[in-house]
Scaffold this active site. Structure first.
Site, PDB file in Angstrom:
ATOM      1  N   ARG A 163       0.831  -1.216   0.000  1.00  8.48           N
ATOM      2  CA  ARG A 163       0.000   0.000   0.000  1.00  8.48           C
ATOM      3  C   ARG A 163       0.861   1.259   0.000  1.00  8.48           C
ATOM      4  O   ARG A 163       0.516   2.274   0.593  1.00  8.48           O
ATOM      5  CB  ARG A 163      -0.956   0.006   1.205  1.00  8.48           C
ATOM      6  CG  ARG A 163      -1.894  -1.193   1.269  1.00  8.48           C
ATOM      7  CD  ARG A 163      -2.849  -1.261   0.089  1.00  8.48           C
ATOM      8  NE  ARG A 163      -3.645  -2.484   0.170  1.00  8.48           N
ATOM      9  CZ  ARG A 163      -3.309  -3.655  -0.368  1.00  8.48           C
ATOM     10  NH1 ARG A 163      -2.177  -3.738  -1.063  1.00  8.48           N
ATOM     11  NH2 ARG A 163      -4.075  -4.712  -0.263  1.00  8.48           N
ATOM     12  N   SER A 237     -11.252  -0.563   3.689  1.00  6.39           N
ATOM     13  CA  SER A 237     -10.329  -0.855   4.794  1.00  6.39           C
ATOM     14  C   SER A 237      -9.702   0.440   5.307  1.00  6.39           C
ATOM     15  O   SER A 237      -9.033   1.147   4.560  1.00  6.39           O
ATOM     16  CB  SER A 237      -9.229  -1.810   4.334  1.00  6.39           C
ATOM     17  OG  SER A 237      -9.790  -3.034   3.911  1.00  6.39           O
ATOM     18  N   GLU A 333      -4.892   3.469   6.368  1.00  2.14           N
ATOM     19  CA  GLU A 333      -4.737   3.368   4.914  1.00  2.14           C
ATOM     20  C   GLU A 333      -5.437   4.560   4.247  1.00  2.14           C
ATOM     21  O   GLU A 333      -5.070   4.967   3.155  1.00  2.14           O
ATOM     22  CB  GLU A 333      -5.343   2.048   4.434  1.00  2.14           C
ATOM     23  CG  GLU A 333      -5.089   1.703   3.001  1.00  2.14           C
ATOM     24  CD  GLU A 333      -5.537   0.292   2.654  1.00  2.14           C
ATOM     25  OE1 GLU A 333      -6.055   0.116   1.544  1.00  2.14           O
ATOM     26  OE2 GLU A 333      -5.378  -0.618   3.467  1.00  2.14           O
TER      27      GLU A 333
END
Length: 337
Positions: A163, A237, A333
């Protein structure tokens, strides 16, 4: 030339459905319009907005919001095994995946139903069910904010991680991605071993895999676990899955025998953030208009008129409780603005 509007509501432009306002707002649908808009900002803070699926607005934005509406999908090269497809950064990611499936181009089917735009995909190296952008990425083009010139970045230059990319680190705030070129396979290489894909294919009665069947399975799994942002405000998420040293993980395992972990290179272990959050007692909790999703504790939700500051505080409280219980730091995130 792009027009600037004042005091524009951003609720329609973020999947958390947070009501906040942009002091100035404009859209751009070409690189020239982007350059023109940048030249008129005059030092004001600005925010590039794509699908609004990875941001949490905690306040009104006092600067300029630039909405990316770049469009276009074009084959720029191909050989016997691959097709190279350049996609404008403002294209919807899932619609692009469906386009590839319709054309028989393989490689992105496991990434079905991920919200957002194509331009955001390499920024955080989106991934799901054993596939990440870096596996199908060839290069991207981006406008350097300071000069307006277009630079090209290949796979290595993007410095992809979990990520992560160079655009979230040393080049953060210095470039605006305008197009991404993918290297897709003409002959599929199916990836069905991750998560519940194989089991779902069996339940669907699929005996011979296809990229369409895998996409359908992924869509089914995601819809069964994740809330639809059109119905419940969320950004998917909220936290990354943390990584810990193998020695530390063994210590956690002795104290919490049920803790899951996935072995990584360099003696690291990835621990599912959802498990940590659930074990800390947050799953399904509601606090007025906001809460933690009842099926997937990794997802924070806005049930109606929640505000971003409250969701930010909820995220902080979750981080603190996981830190106290497990000694593990959760990293958001989602971009908190």
């Amino acid at each position: 030339m792009p027009d600037f509007a004042q005091k524009v509501a951003l609720k329609p432009f973020n999947t958390f459905s947070i009501q906040a306002y942009a002091h100035w707002f404009c859209t751009f649908s070409s690189v020239d319009e982007l350059r023109d808009a940048l030249s008129k900002i005059n030092g004001r803070p600005f925010l590039i907005l794509g699908g609004g699926s990875n941001i949490l607005l905690t306040r009104d934005f006092e600067g300029v919001v630039l909405k990316n509406e770049l469009r276009g999908i074009n084959i720029i090269d191909e050989d016997e095994e691959h097709v190279f497809v350049e996609v404008a950064a403002g294209e919807n990611w899932h619609e692009f995946v469906l386009f590839c499936i319709d054309k028989g181009w393989a490689g992105v089917e496991n990434l079905s139903l991920i919200p957002g735009t194509v331009g955001a995909a390499p920024m955080q190296n989106i991934g799901a069910y054993g596939v990440e952008i870096k596996h199908v990425f060839d290069h991207l083009k981006a406008v350097e904010i300071s000069s307006g010139k277009i630079d090209t970045f290949n796979n290595e230059a993007c410095q992809f991680g979990y990520r992560e990319s160079v655009f979230k680190k040393s080049l953060k705030g210095k470039y605006i991605i305008t197009s991404v070129t993918f290297k897709l396979n003409k002959t599929p290489e199916f990836n069905t071993s991750y998560g519940a894909i194989q089991e779902t294919l069996i339940q669907m009665g699929v005996k011979t895999p296809s990229i369409k069947a895998i996409s359908d399975a992924v869509i089914h799994i995601r819809q069964s676990k994740l809330p639809d942002p059109k119905e419940i405000g969320n950004a998917g998420s909220f936290f990354k899955n943390p990584e810990v040293d193998k020695i530390d993980f063994e210590g956690l395992k002795s104290e919490f025998p049920g803790i899951p972990g996935y072995q990584l290179p360099n003696n690291r272990v990835k621990v599912p953030a959802a498990w940590l959050i659930e074990q800390a007692g947050w799953k399904g909790k509601t606090f007025g208009e906001i809460g933690v999703h009842k099926k997937q504790p990794l997802v924070l939700v806005n049930y109606g008129n929640g505000n971003g500051e409250s969701i930010k505080k909820l995220a902080f409280d979750i981080q603190e409780s996981v830190r106290r219980k497990f000694g593990i730091e959760l990293t958001p995130e989602v971009n908190i603005i």
